[in-house]
Structure formats: structure tokens, C-alpha cells
Design a protein around this motif. Structure first.
Motif, PDB file in Angstrom:
ATOM      1  N   ASP A  87       0.911   4.115  -2.872  1.00  0.00           N
ATOM      2  CA  ASP A  87       0.664   5.510  -2.496  1.00  0.00           C
ATOM      3  C   ASP A  87       1.791   6.426  -2.971  1.00  0.00           C
ATOM      4  OD1 ASP A  87      -1.729   4.897  -1.300  1.00  0.00           O
ATOM      5  OD2 ASP A  87      -0.936   4.930   0.753  1.00  0.00           O
ATOM      6  N   PHE A 144     -17.764   0.277  -0.636  1.00  0.00           N
ATOM      7  CA  PHE A 144     -16.953   1.129   0.238  1.00  0.00           C
ATOM      8  C   PHE A 144     -17.778   1.649   1.379  1.00  0.00           C
ATOM      9  CE2 PHE A 144     -15.024   1.331  -3.923  1.00  0.00           C
ATOM     10  CZ  PHE A 144     -13.720   1.030  -3.630  1.00  0.00           C
ATOM     11  N   LEU A 150     -16.765  -3.948  -5.599  1.00  0.00           N
ATOM     12  CA  LEU A 150     -16.282  -3.539  -4.293  1.00  0.00           C
ATOM     13  C   LEU A 150     -17.286  -2.572  -3.701  1.00  0.00           C
ATOM     14  CD1 LEU A 150     -12.479  -2.802  -4.863  1.00  0.00           C
ATOM     15  CD2 LEU A 150     -13.488  -4.789  -3.773  1.00  0.00           C
ATOM     16  N   VAL A 207      -5.537  -7.805  -2.653  1.00  0.00           N
ATOM     17  CA  VAL A 207      -5.680  -6.351  -2.724  1.00  0.00           C
ATOM     18  C   VAL A 207      -6.148  -5.989  -4.126  1.00  0.00           C
ATOM     19  CG1 VAL A 207      -4.476  -4.143  -2.524  1.00  0.00           C
ATOM     20  CG2 VAL A 207      -3.835  -6.037  -1.019  1.00  0.00           C
ATOM     21  N   TYR A 208      -7.074  -5.054  -4.194  1.00  0.00           N
ATOM     22  CA  TYR A 208      -7.569  -4.548  -5.468  1.00  0.00           C
ATOM     23  C   TYR A 208      -6.927  -3.195  -5.716  1.00  0.00           C
ATOM     24  CZ  TYR A 208     -10.913  -8.265  -4.879  1.00  0.00           C
ATOM     25  OH  TYR A 208     -11.486  -9.500  -4.704  1.00  0.00           O
ATOM     26  N   LYS A 257     -10.436  -8.560   5.022  1.00  0.00           N
ATOM     27  CA  LYS A 257      -9.238  -8.391   5.840  1.00  0.00           C
ATOM     28  C   LYS A 257      -8.576  -9.751   6.092  1.00  0.00           C
ATOM     29  CE  LYS A 257      -7.731  -6.367  10.157  1.00  0.00           C
ATOM     30  NZ  LYS A 257      -8.153  -5.665  11.367  1.00  0.00           N
ATOM     31  N   LEU A 269      -5.265   3.614  -6.467  1.00  0.00           N
ATOM     32  CA  LEU A 269      -5.651   3.468  -5.074  1.00  0.00           C
ATOM     33  C   LEU A 269      -5.739   1.979  -4.769  1.00  0.00           C
ATOM     34  CD1 LEU A 269      -8.647   5.968  -4.978  1.00  0.00           C
ATOM     35  CD2 LEU A 269      -6.354   6.360  -4.079  1.00  0.00           C
ATOM     36  N   THR A 270      -5.579   1.619  -3.511  1.00  0.00           N
ATOM     37  CA  THR A 270      -5.699   0.211  -3.135  1.00  0.00           C
ATOM     38  C   THR A 270      -6.883   0.027  -2.199  1.00  0.00           C
ATOM     39  OG1 THR A 270      -4.178   0.479  -1.281  1.00  0.00           O
ATOM     40  CG2 THR A 270      -3.237  -0.251  -3.370  1.00  0.00           C
ATOM     41  N   ARG A 271      -7.501  -1.144  -2.312  1.00  0.00           N
ATOM     42  CA  ARG A 271      -8.606  -1.520  -1.436  1.00  0.00           C
ATOM     43  C   ARG A 271      -8.530  -3.028  -1.198  1.00  0.00           C
ATOM     44  NH1 ARG A 271      -8.514   3.074  -0.805  1.00  0.00           N
ATOM     45  NH2 ARG A 271     -10.090   4.611  -1.204  1.00  0.00           N
ATOM     46  N   THR A 272      -8.980  -3.434  -0.021  1.00  0.00           N
ATOM     47  CA  THR A 272      -9.101  -4.865   0.261  1.00  0.00           C
ATOM     48  C   THR A 272     -10.577  -5.175   0.445  1.00  0.00           C
ATOM     49  OG1 THR A 272      -8.777  -4.462   2.608  1.00  0.00           O
ATOM     50  CG2 THR A 272      -6.832  -5.102   1.341  1.00  0.00           C
ATOM     51  N   LYS A 273     -10.957  -6.373   0.054  1.00  0.00           N
ATOM     52  CA  LYS A 273     -12.349  -6.793   0.182  1.00  0.00           C
ATOM     53  C   LYS A 273     -12.554  -7.515   1.509  1.00  0.00           C
ATOM     54  CE  LYS A 273     -15.854  -8.721  -2.868  1.00  0.00           C
ATOM     55  NZ  LYS A 273     -16.058  -9.365  -4.159  1.00  0.00           N
ATOM     56  N   ASN A 291       0.830  -1.216   0.000  1.00  0.00           N
ATOM     57  CA  ASN A 291       0.000   0.000   0.000  1.00  0.00           C
ATOM     58  C   ASN A 291       0.859   1.258   0.000  1.00  0.00           C
ATOM     59  OD1 ASN A 291      -2.405  -1.422  -0.042  1.00  0.00           O
ATOM     60  ND2 ASN A 291      -2.644  -1.382   2.172  1.00  0.00           N
TER      61      ASN A 291
END
Length: 75
Positions: A19, A75, A73, A37-38, A32, A26-30, A15
Motif C-alpha cells: 500500500d 471479488f 480471483l 497473496v496475489y 484466508k 493491490l493485494t488480494r488473498t484467495k 499489505n
């Protein structure tokens, strides 16, 4: 959106590296704790992002680029 997988302990470093890129993504996780990571990229930066991801394989043990995905995803 590009999906990647790595050991959970490497997600923070990943991440931080994303950044640090100049507005590529941008990064996102679905979920934990899965290490998946998306990476959401703007269309005109996908090529540069893929090159950066390939380069990160040298620094992040176990990084796998799973490819583009259409998963939803929330948010």
C-alpha cells in the motif's frame, strides 16, 4: 498478477508495504489463513514491483515470490 507466499503473521506487514508503494499494485488473498497473496499490478509497473518484492525479502521472513499466475480471483 504475481503470487507470493509468506507466514500468515507477515501478511499484514506485506499489505502495508505494498500500500505504501506509489500506485504499483493491490493485494488480494484467495483463501484466508494460507499466507498466499496475489499482487495485482498495472502492466507498466511490473518491473518496479518485482524489484520492490525482492527488497521486501529482507524485511518479511519467509517471503517467497512464486511468480506470475493466471488464476481467477473473485471479488
Amino acid at each position: 498478477m504475481i503470487k507470493v507466499r509468506m507466514p500468515v503473521e507477515e501478511v499484514g506487514l506485506f499489505n502495508s508495504l505494498i500500500d505504501g508503494l506509489p500506485r504499483y499494485a493491490l493485494t488480494r488473498t484467495k483463501e484466508k489463513g494460507t499466507g498466499e497473496v496475489y499482487v495485482l499490478a498495472t502492466p507498466h509497473k511490473v518491473k518496479e514491483l518485482m524489484e520492490a518484492l525482492e527488497g521486501m525479502k529482507k524485511h518479511i521472513k519467509g517471503l517467497e515470490i512464486l511468480g506470475e499466475t493466471d488464476e481467477e480471483l473473485t471479488f
